[in-house]
Design a protein around this motif. Structure first.
Motif, PDB file in Angstrom:
ATOM      1  N   ILE A  39      15.634   9.766  -5.811  1.00  0.00           N
ATOM      2  CA  ILE A  39      14.178   9.722  -5.916  1.00  0.00           C
ATOM      3  C   ILE A  39      13.649   8.352  -5.491  1.00  0.00           C
ATOM      4  O   ILE A  39      12.503   8.228  -5.032  1.00  0.00           O
ATOM      5  CB  ILE A  39      13.752  10.059  -7.373  1.00  0.00           C
ATOM      6  N   GLN A  40      14.498   7.326  -5.616  1.00  0.00           N
ATOM      7  CA  GLN A  40      14.101   5.962  -5.245  1.00  0.00           C
ATOM      8  C   GLN A  40      13.755   5.825  -3.766  1.00  0.00           C
ATOM      9  O   GLN A  40      13.071   4.880  -3.377  1.00  0.00           O
ATOM     10  CB  GLN A  40      15.220   4.980  -5.600  1.00  0.00           C
ATOM     11  N   GLY A  41      14.212   6.765  -2.936  1.00  0.00           N
ATOM     12  CA  GLY A  41      13.936   6.678  -1.503  1.00  0.00           C
ATOM     13  C   GLY A  41      13.018   7.765  -0.994  1.00  0.00           C
ATOM     14  O   GLY A  41      12.946   7.990   0.211  1.00  0.00           O
ATOM     15  N   TRP A  42      12.287   8.429  -1.895  1.00  0.00           N
ATOM     16  CA  TRP A  42      11.530   9.606  -1.484  1.00  0.00           C
ATOM     17  C   TRP A  42      10.045   9.341  -1.276  1.00  0.00           C
ATOM     18  O   TRP A  42       9.356  10.130  -0.628  1.00  0.00           O
ATOM     19  CB  TRP A  42      11.730  10.723  -2.507  1.00  0.00           C
ATOM     20  N   LEU A  43       9.528   8.243  -1.799  1.00  0.00           N
ATOM     21  CA  LEU A  43       8.090   7.967  -1.700  1.00  0.00           C
ATOM     22  C   LEU A  43       7.782   7.053  -0.517  1.00  0.00           C
ATOM     23  O   LEU A  43       8.590   6.194  -0.156  1.00  0.00           O
ATOM     24  CB  LEU A  43       7.596   7.310  -2.990  1.00  0.00           C
ATOM     25  N   PRO A  44       6.599   7.189   0.079  1.00  0.00           N
ATOM     26  CA  PRO A  44       6.214   6.273   1.161  1.00  0.00           C
ATOM     27  C   PRO A  44       5.999   4.863   0.643  1.00  0.00           C
ATOM     28  O   PRO A  44       5.441   4.661  -0.436  1.00  0.00           O
ATOM     29  CB  PRO A  44       4.911   6.886   1.685  1.00  0.00           C
ATOM     30  N   LEU A  45       6.449   3.887   1.404  1.00  0.00           N
ATOM     31  CA  LEU A  45       6.286   2.491   1.013  1.00  0.00           C
ATOM     32  C   LEU A  45       4.855   2.029   1.263  1.00  0.00           C
ATOM     33  O   LEU A  45       4.282   2.323   2.313  1.00  0.00           O
ATOM     34  CB  LEU A  45       7.259   1.613   1.800  1.00  0.00           C
ATOM     35  N   PRO A  46       4.271   1.282   0.345  1.00  0.00           N
ATOM     36  CA  PRO A  46       2.906   0.788   0.548  1.00  0.00           C
ATOM     37  C   PRO A  46       2.888  -0.418   1.490  1.00  0.00           C
ATOM     38  O   PRO A  46       3.933  -1.026   1.759  1.00  0.00           O
ATOM     39  CB  PRO A  46       2.486   0.375  -0.870  1.00  0.00           C
ATOM     40  N   SER A  47       1.717  -0.766   1.966  1.00  0.00           N
ATOM     41  CA  SER A  47       1.597  -1.861   2.931  1.00  0.00           C
ATOM     42  C   SER A  47       2.059  -3.188   2.346  1.00  0.00           C
ATOM     43  O   SER A  47       2.526  -4.061   3.077  1.00  0.00           O
ATOM     44  CB  SER A  47       0.146  -1.981   3.408  1.00  0.00           C
ATOM     45  N   ARG A  48       1.967  -3.375   1.008  1.00  0.00           N
ATOM     46  CA  ARG A  48       2.370  -4.649   0.411  1.00  0.00           C
ATOM     47  C   ARG A  48       3.883  -4.811   0.319  1.00  0.00           C
ATOM     48  O   ARG A  48       4.376  -5.895  -0.021  1.00  0.00           O
ATOM     49  CB  ARG A  48       1.763  -4.790  -0.987  1.00  0.00           C
ATOM     50  N   SER A  49       4.632  -3.755   0.612  1.00  0.00           N
ATOM     51  CA  SER A  49       6.087  -3.841   0.562  1.00  0.00           C
ATOM     52  C   SER A  49       6.584  -4.889   1.551  1.00  0.00           C
ATOM     53  O   SER A  49       6.087  -4.994   2.677  1.00  0.00           O
ATOM     54  CB  SER A  49       6.711  -2.485   0.907  1.00  0.00           C
ATOM     55  N   THR A  50       7.567  -5.678   1.128  1.00  0.00           N
ATOM     56  CA  THR A  50       8.142  -6.697   2.002  1.00  0.00           C
ATOM     57  C   THR A  50       9.343  -6.169   2.786  1.00  0.00           C
ATOM     58  O   THR A  50      10.003  -6.938   3.489  1.00  0.00           O
ATOM     59  CB  THR A  50       8.584  -7.924   1.186  1.00  0.00           C
ATOM     60  N   LEU A  51       9.626  -4.882   2.665  1.00  0.00           N
ATOM     61  CA  LEU A  51      10.722  -4.314   3.438  1.00  0.00           C
ATOM     62  C   LEU A  51      10.345  -4.232   4.907  1.00  0.00           C
ATOM     63  O   LEU A  51       9.176  -4.342   5.285  1.00  0.00           O
ATOM     64  CB  LEU A  51      11.088  -2.936   2.903  1.00  0.00           C
ATOM     65  N   SER A  52      11.342  -4.033   5.746  1.00  0.00           N
ATOM     66  CA  SER A  52      11.137  -4.048   7.191  1.00  0.00           C
ATOM     67  C   SER A  52      10.216  -2.917   7.654  1.00  0.00           C
ATOM     68  O   SER A  52      10.066  -1.892   6.976  1.00  0.00           O
ATOM     69  CB  SER A  52      12.474  -3.930   7.913  1.00  0.00           C
ATOM     70  N   GLU A  53       9.633  -3.108   8.809  1.00  0.00           N
ATOM     71  CA  GLU A  53       8.802  -2.055   9.389  1.00  0.00           C
ATOM     72  C   GLU A  53       9.630  -0.808   9.684  1.00  0.00           C
ATOM     73  O   GLU A  53       9.130   0.309   9.615  1.00  0.00           O
ATOM     74  CB  GLU A  53       8.117  -2.571  10.666  1.00  0.00           C
ATOM     75  N   GLU A  54      10.901  -1.028  10.018  1.00  0.00           N
ATOM     76  CA  GLU A  54      11.789   0.114  10.271  1.00  0.00           C
ATOM     77  C   GLU A  54      11.946   0.956   9.006  1.00  0.00           C
ATOM     78  O   GLU A  54      11.928   2.191   9.047  1.00  0.00           O
ATOM     79  CB  GLU A  54      13.157  -0.374  10.735  1.00  0.00           C
ATOM     80  N   ALA A  55      12.072   0.269   7.859  1.00  0.00           N
ATOM     81  CA  ALA A  55      12.198   0.984   6.595  1.00  0.00           C
ATOM     82  C   ALA A  55      10.930   1.759   6.296  1.00  0.00           C
ATOM     83  O   ALA A  55      10.972   2.903   5.844  1.00  0.00           O
ATOM     84  CB  ALA A  55      12.500   0.004   5.467  1.00  0.00           C
ATOM     85  N   LYS A  56       9.792   1.139   6.524  1.00  0.00           N
ATOM     86  CA  LYS A  56       8.519   1.818   6.270  1.00  0.00           C
ATOM     87  C   LYS A  56       8.366   3.037   7.178  1.00  0.00           C
ATOM     88  O   LYS A  56       7.931   4.100   6.740  1.00  0.00           O
ATOM     89  CB  LYS A  56       7.360   0.841   6.474  1.00  0.00           C
ATOM     90  N   GLN A  57       8.758   2.872   8.440  1.00  0.00           N
ATOM     91  CA  GLN A  57       8.616   3.993   9.370  1.00  0.00           C
ATOM     92  C   GLN A  57       9.508   5.152   8.962  1.00  0.00           C
ATOM     93  O   GLN A  57       9.113   6.324   9.079  1.00  0.00           O
ATOM     94  CB  GLN A  57       8.965   3.536  10.789  1.00  0.00           C
TER      95      GLN A  57
END
Length: 333
Positions: A149-167
C-alpha cells in the motif's frame, strides 16, 4: 515456559518485510525467535538491535551447504525466508536441510502478488521454489500479499523523490478501474504470526490483503488529501492496455543489446511485469487468488481489524515528505 514455545528461524530479519515479521512475532509472545545472520554482519547495529529485542542470533549463510545449515536449523520448528530477490533461487539447500532435521513448516520467500507463470521473471522463480518444496515433501505454507500500500498512492508535488518516481506513481491504465489488492508492509507480520500458528494453513497458500481498490480511487484520494487538489489529476498519464507488454519487450531488447547484468533495463522489465500482471491482466484480485487456490487471510482471521486505502492515505499525506520513508518508490534525487 519459554522453552515450550515453538522456535522460528527467520532469514532476512533486517529487511523491510523481515522487520515487520520480527516485530509481530515478538509482540505476540507465542514464539521463540532466531535470525540467520552472516558472520560479516554479526556486529552491525541492526544485528545488535535484534539481540537487544530478544532474538537469538544464529551465524550462517543461506549459501552454506546442507550439512552446515542442518546445524543452524537445530531445534527449529518453523523456517521463514524473507530474503532479497537474487537469493530466492538459492533457498534450495536450506529447504533440503529443513527436511532432513524435521522442520515442521517452511515458509519460503514469496510475499508478492499472485499470478500465473510467464508474466514476471521473479515470480516465476518463486513458483519454481514452491514446486521444489512440494516435490521434496516438506510441510509448507506459501504467503502472498497485495501490492504494498506504501507504493499505491500518487506522490504530491512537495515530495522530494525523483521525477521518475513521481511519473511512475502517475501512470494509470485507461480509466484506472482495474481492481487490485493492497497490503500495508508494516502489517504483514501480524498476519504471519497468525498463519504459522494455524493448522488450517499447513500445506496451503494464503493471500494477505487489506483492501481491494483501483488506481482511480487512489487518484481521488490524492486529489482530496495531498494538498495539490485537481493539479494532481492533471499530472496523470493514461496508457493503453498493451503499454506494459511493449515496455517489457523493449527492456528485454535493451538487455540483449547491452548486458544481461544491465540494471536499468532489468528494472524496466521487472516494474512493467508487475504492472502487466496487476493492471493489464488483473491477476492481483481476491477472485483470482481464490481461483488459484489461496486461502483468504481476512476470512481466516476476521478479528484482525480491516485497514483501508483511505485510512492509509490520511496518514500518508499528513507526512512532511510522503514516500521518502519507504523504499517502494525510486530513491531521492
Amino acid at each position: 515456559m519459554a522453552i515450550d514455545k515453538p522456535l522460528v528461524l527467520l532469514i532476512g530479519a533486517t529487511g523491510l518485510t523481515g522487520q515487520s515479521i520480527v516485530n509481530a512475532l515478538l509482540e505476540s509472545g507465542n514464539f521463540r525467535l532466531a535470525a540467520l545472520v552472516r558472520q560479516s554482519s554479526s556486529s552491525k547495529p541492526e544485528t545488535q538491535a535484534l539481540r537487544d529485542a530478544g532474538v537469538e542470533i544464529r551465524l550462517g549463510d543461506v549459501l552454506d551447504g546442507v550439512e552446515e545449515l542442518k546445524t543452524v536449523l537445530s531445534g527449529v520448528d518453523t523456517l521463514i525466508s524473507a530474503v532479497t530477490g537474487w537469493l530466492i533461487p538459492k533457498q534450495k539447500d536450506i529447504i533440503r536441510a529443513a527436511k532432513e532435521v524435521g522442520v515442521m513448516r517452511v515458509v519460503p520467500c514469496d510475499f508478492s502478488t499472485p499470478g500465473a507463470k510467464g508474466v514476471r521473471g521473479l515470480h516465476d522463480t518463486k513458483l519454481a521454489i514452491r514446486e521444489f518444496v512440494q516435490e521434496l515433501g516438506v510441510p509448507y505454507t506459501f504467503i502472498d500479499v497485495g501490492a504494498w500500500i506504501q507504493g499505491w498512492l500518487p506522490l504530491p508535488s512537495r515530495s522530494t523523490l525523483s521525477e521518475e518516481a513521481k511519473q511512475m506513481a502517475y501512470t494509470t491504465l485507461g480509466n484506472g478501474q482495474a481492481r487490485t489488492l493492497v497490503t500495508d508492509l508494516h502489517h504483514i507480520g501480524r498476519y504471519v504470526a497468525r498463519i504459522i500458528a494455524d493448522p488450517r494453513t499447513l500445506n496451503h497458500a494464503v493471500i494477505v490483503w487489506e483492501d481491494e481498490t483501483t488506481q482511480a480511487e487512489a487518484l481521488d484520494l490524492g486529489v482530496r488529501l495531498s494538498g495539490d487538489g485537481e493539479a494532481l489529476r492533471a499530472k496523470y498519464v493514461r496508457v493503453a492496455r498493451d503499454a506494459f507488454a511493449k515496455a517489457i519487450e523493449e527492456g528485454k531488447q535493451e538487455i540483449a543489446a547491452d548486458s544481461p547484468t544491465a540494471l536499468g533495463p532489468q528494472v524496466k522489465v521487472a516494474r512493467n511485469g508487475y504492472s502487466q500482471s496487476m493492471l493489464a491482466l488483473e491477476e492481483n484480485t481476491l477472485e483470482n487468488a481464490k481461483k488459484l487456490g489461496y486461502l483468504d487471510a481476512r476470512e481466516l482471521y476476521p478479528d484482525i481489524p480491516p485497514y483501508s486505502l483511505a485510512e492509509f492515505a490520511r496518514e500518508f499525506y499528513s507526512l512532511p515528505d510522503p514516500g521518502s520513508e519507504f523504499h517502494t518508490y525510486e530513491p531521492k534525487d
